[in-house]
Design an enzyme around this catalytic site. Sequence first.
Site, PDB file in Angstrom:
ATOM      1  N   GLN A 245     -38.126  24.021 -32.412  1.00 58.82           N
ATOM      2  CA  GLN A 245     -39.010  24.600 -31.408  1.00 58.82           C
ATOM      3  C   GLN A 245     -39.262  26.072 -31.711  1.00 58.82           C
ATOM      4  O   GLN A 245     -38.462  26.724 -32.386  1.00 58.82           O
ATOM      5  CB  GLN A 245     -38.399  24.475 -30.012  1.00 58.82           C
ATOM      6  CG  GLN A 245     -38.108  23.036 -29.588  1.00 58.82           C
ATOM      7  CD  GLN A 245     -37.752  22.928 -28.115  1.00 58.82           C
ATOM      8  OE1 GLN A 245     -38.461  23.428 -27.239  1.00 58.82           O
ATOM      9  NE2 GLN A 245     -36.642  22.270 -27.826  1.00 58.82           N
TER      10      GLN A 245
ATOM     11  N   TYR B 105     -11.883  30.185 -19.765  1.00 59.26           N
ATOM     12  CA  TYR B 105     -11.631  31.532 -20.270  1.00 59.26           C
ATOM     13  C   TYR B 105     -12.856  32.068 -21.019  1.00 59.26           C
ATOM     14  O   TYR B 105     -13.241  33.215 -20.837  1.00 59.26           O
ATOM     15  CB  TYR B 105     -10.415  31.525 -21.197  1.00 59.26           C
ATOM     16  CG  TYR B 105      -9.938  32.920 -21.539  1.00 59.26           C
ATOM     17  CD1 TYR B 105      -9.177  33.659 -20.634  1.00 59.26           C
ATOM     18  CD2 TYR B 105     -10.263  33.511 -22.759  1.00 59.26           C
ATOM     19  CE1 TYR B 105      -8.760  34.950 -20.939  1.00 59.26           C
ATOM     20  CE2 TYR B 105      -9.844  34.796 -23.064  1.00 59.26           C
ATOM     21  CZ  TYR B 105      -9.092  35.507 -22.157  1.00 59.26           C
ATOM     22  OH  TYR B 105      -8.685  36.781 -22.458  1.00 59.26           O
TER      23      TYR B 105
ATOM     24  N   HIS C 114     -32.926  35.371 -36.434  1.00 57.17           N
ATOM     25  CA  HIS C 114     -33.067  36.667 -35.778  1.00 57.17           C
ATOM     26  C   HIS C 114     -33.633  37.666 -36.782  1.00 57.17           C
ATOM     27  O   HIS C 114     -33.235  37.663 -37.950  1.00 57.17           O
ATOM     28  CB  HIS C 114     -31.707  37.167 -35.264  1.00 57.17           C
ATOM     29  CG  HIS C 114     -31.281  36.504 -33.987  1.00 57.17           C
ATOM     30  ND1 HIS C 114     -30.171  36.877 -33.283  1.00 57.17           N
ATOM     31  CD2 HIS C 114     -31.846  35.495 -33.283  1.00 57.17           C
ATOM     32  CE1 HIS C 114     -30.055  36.121 -32.194  1.00 57.17           C
ATOM     33  NE2 HIS C 114     -31.052  35.264 -32.176  1.00 57.17           N
TER      34      HIS C 114
ATOM     35  N   LYS D  36     -15.383  21.854 -29.618  1.00 60.26           N
ATOM     36  CA  LYS D  36     -14.767  23.025 -28.990  1.00 60.26           C
ATOM     37  C   LYS D  36     -15.471  23.260 -27.661  1.00 60.26           C
ATOM     38  O   LYS D  36     -16.695  23.448 -27.629  1.00 60.26           O
ATOM     39  CB  LYS D  36     -14.934  24.240 -29.887  1.00 60.26           C
ATOM     40  CG  LYS D  36     -14.640  25.581 -29.227  1.00 60.26           C
ATOM     41  CD  LYS D  36     -13.166  25.740 -28.913  1.00 60.26           C
ATOM     42  CE  LYS D  36     -12.898  27.004 -28.092  1.00 60.26           C
ATOM     43  NZ  LYS D  36     -11.489  27.075 -27.644  1.00 60.26           N
TER      44      LYS D  36
ATOM     45  N   ASN E 190     -45.473  22.329 -26.382  1.00 56.68           N
ATOM     46  CA  ASN E 190     -44.478  21.615 -25.584  1.00 56.68           C
ATOM     47  C   ASN E 190     -45.123  21.142 -24.279  1.00 56.68           C
ATOM     48  O   ASN E 190     -45.770  21.935 -23.587  1.00 56.68           O
ATOM     49  CB  ASN E 190     -43.313  22.565 -25.289  1.00 56.68           C
ATOM     50  CG  ASN E 190     -42.061  21.847 -24.810  1.00 56.68           C
ATOM     51  OD1 ASN E 190     -42.153  20.903 -24.017  1.00 56.68           O
ATOM     52  ND2 ASN E 190     -40.915  22.289 -25.275  1.00 56.68           N
TER      53      ASN E 190
ATOM     54  N   HIS F  80     -36.976  17.903 -35.871  1.00 42.78           N
ATOM     55  CA  HIS F  80     -37.931  18.860 -35.320  1.00 42.78           C
ATOM     56  C   HIS F  80     -37.220  20.129 -34.877  1.00 42.78           C
ATOM     57  O   HIS F  80     -35.998  20.161 -34.764  1.00 42.78           O
ATOM     58  CB  HIS F  80     -38.682  18.251 -34.123  1.00 42.78           C
ATOM     59  CG  HIS F  80     -37.842  18.102 -32.884  1.00 42.78           C
ATOM     60  ND1 HIS F  80     -36.835  17.162 -32.776  1.00 42.78           N
ATOM     61  CD2 HIS F  80     -37.837  18.778 -31.706  1.00 42.78           C
ATOM     62  CE1 HIS F  80     -36.263  17.255 -31.583  1.00 42.78           C
ATOM     63  NE2 HIS F  80     -36.849  18.240 -30.910  1.00 42.78           N
TER      64      HIS F  80
ATOM     65  N   GLU G 108     -28.691  43.099 -30.360  1.00 41.54           N
ATOM     66  CA  GLU G 108     -28.599  43.285 -31.812  1.00 41.54           C
ATOM     67  C   GLU G 108     -29.475  44.446 -32.258  1.00 41.54           C
ATOM     68  O   GLU G 108     -29.111  45.186 -33.171  1.00 41.54           O
ATOM     69  CB  GLU G 108     -29.000  42.000 -32.532  1.00 41.54           C
ATOM     70  CG  GLU G 108     -27.985  40.879 -32.288  1.00 41.54           C
ATOM     71  CD  GLU G 108     -28.400  39.530 -32.853  1.00 41.54           C
ATOM     72  OE1 GLU G 108     -27.654  38.561 -32.679  1.00 41.54           O
ATOM     73  OE2 GLU G 108     -29.491  39.447 -33.461  1.00 41.54           O
TER      74      GLU G 108
END
Lengths: 357, 357
Positions: free
Chosen positions: A174, A325, A287, A320, A77, A172, A188
């Site tokens: 990243q 909130y 992940h 959305k 990058n 593409h 997690e």
Amino acid sequence: SCSLNLDEFPHTRYNPLKDEWVLVSPHRTKRPWKGQVEESKNPNRVRFDPSNPLCPNVIRPNGQTNPDYKETFVFDNDFPALFEYDDLLQDCDSSDPIHNDLFKVQPAKGSCKVMCFHPYSDLTLPTMKITDIMNVIKKWIEMYQELSSRYTWVQIFENKGEIMGCSNPHPHCQLWASNFVPNEINREDKNQSIFYKKHGKVMLMEYLNRELKSKERIVLENEHWVVLVPYWAVWPYETMMLPKRHVTRIDQLSEIEIEDLAKIMKKLLIKYDNLFKCSFPYTMGFHFAPCGKFLNEPQDHWQLFASYLPPLLRSSSVKKFMVGYEMLAQPQRDLTAEKAAKQLRELSDTNHYLIHS
Amino acid sequence: SCSLNLDEFPHTRYNPLKDEWVLVSPHRTKRPWKGQVEESKNPNRVRFDPSNPLCPNVIRPNGQTNPDYKETFVFDNDFPALFEYDDLLQDCDSSDPIHNDLFKVQPAKGSCKVMCFHPYSDLTLPTMKITDIMNVIKKWIEMYQELSSRYTWVQIFENKGEIMGCSNPHPHCQLWASNFVPNEINREDKNQSIFYKKHGKVMLMEYLNRELKSKERIVLENEHWVVLVPYWAVWPYETMMLPKRHVTRIDQLSEIEIEDLAKIMKKLLIKYDNLFKCSFPYTMGFHFAPCGKFLNEPQDHWQLFASYLPPLLRSSSVKKFMVGYEMLAQPQRDLTAEKAAKQLRELSDTNHYLIHS
Ligand SMILES: O=P(O)(O)O[C@H]1O[C@H](CO)[C@@H](O)[C@H](O)[C@H]1O
Ligand SMILES: O=P(O)(O)O[C@H]1O[C@H](CO)[C@@H](O)[C@H](O)[C@H]1O
């Protein structure tokens, strides 16, 4: 069992991966919309644009010339959020323990890569061939292997669509590798580890088995992969893509699992494009267990998955808004996970709205 | 002390309120921008629009007529995310403990109010009079008092600008009261409580004192209030507004504190409007100790504050996209908190770009 009608009454659902809740207000899509409407440009792209730094053979702003690549192409990058530098951090602690708890700072080092999926600017993953998508997955694995010994986390992610801040139409993604484990992976990791110790089972394997039995939230399934709308989904058409086998890291995928992943990705993305008849915007990423020094620690509590987080709610032009909130208190969604799954399930996964209609 | 040059090198900073980190990449604003640009409409608003359901004397979609209000006006949201219903939830637990950990659900009940700040649609808080802003603050307190015995949390928040999903240009905010403590309040409660037990001091009071000494991140200050860019800010021009006194809930503010709050709000919002010469979009809201059953428990670890979370990064039309890496891994910012504070500090807080230029 539960006598609350989840289709009708507001309720909160728990996300065991993140240890947080989402507010589900099933009737809220009925409200009229007078707010911002996105420009819905239909993809009218050129295959090759000599001014696009992601195309083959063009000169990038830094003076380098891209190769005449035929499959994927990875480069650093030019404006990286993370890079390597000499560690100048000697001692940031003061003698004041309260100060040390309030002003914590760590040097952040890493590497940011850009990866082109294909030489053609007018393609997207759902309009690419299975073999081309397999090349992309294999390149992810290769890049992960290159970066994983040096860094503790490699985030593979794709931002698709202008609405998602994607500044270039060329297909593409990243890869950002870092010397730290980011918040979301950390969370997690912690929650999967607690579950593993408590039940002696892998959280997401248990979750997947129950979802496969209930079928309510399943969108797609093939021999090695499942796509579902998680019970605790936040974004209207959020999905989770899971291997059926216990896989802790992306480089453990076998050739046939890679092929099946390419197939289920293509099917999901055709459904997404068909949903609002547009090139569907999203953020997606993988992940799995952290790497670097964690390569030598047991990570059996982890299960690899991909998340698709699309912003659209009602049409190709109404998203959305996660504001107010949501930013200050708690995410809120306007339709149930079950309803979103049913809608996605019923859409064609072979006929793309542009190509076959 | 710390020898890492925070102006130049990427680093992570810790947010002690949330127990999470932000990645700061100070040089990233240099990258060229080819992505989505927001339409930058200049406010050309009408004072009264008979078709706008927030104006005085108009008939709302549900058939009710708004009063001929002269100051503020509060009514029930016609499409509420939370409402009251009979508790049908009997027993959602199954005999399978793993199932119970994966599929948690709770009934969510509450009340959603809309509050108009002023009868005129063409005003915004920074162009309103101090006495009018004081009326708004007093109405917040009144509404909070009305809702706080019945509900455990009342989120007061304003979404301003179409870019923030605000579907109506009339100056207004919302109050969502709930029978649960939302994620973000929960997190802040936990971390402030841990700090209080560990140090015997109020986290945000200690933080404020240190910031007032250093001055680096202070934007505005008057006798009773301070505005600063928090050390751990995520959004480019995010600010935090804190009373100088230890205040655990909004209804503890005195008359003079309310007046000073109105004054500092107006000054901050004039600065914001001047920054990119536009009616500056943001989400803002208050955090303080939870209510309902918590009214009878000690909440001294809490300090009231307001957060301003504005999306813009470079200009009135280029926002910071919190996507990809941010959604999947960790928030990332492109300029330091110190730089943002300096920019805001140096802008005029009395001459509004529209009115006095
Ligand atoms: O109630 P509004 O202003 O129509 O809606 C806006 O604020 C709500 C509360 O932050 C969000 O849930 C919506 O997504 C947003 O569009
Ligand atoms: O690197 P890009 O695509 O120009 O930038 C985009 O993705 C990044 C990583 O998710 C974000 O930090 C930027 O805000 C977004 O505009």
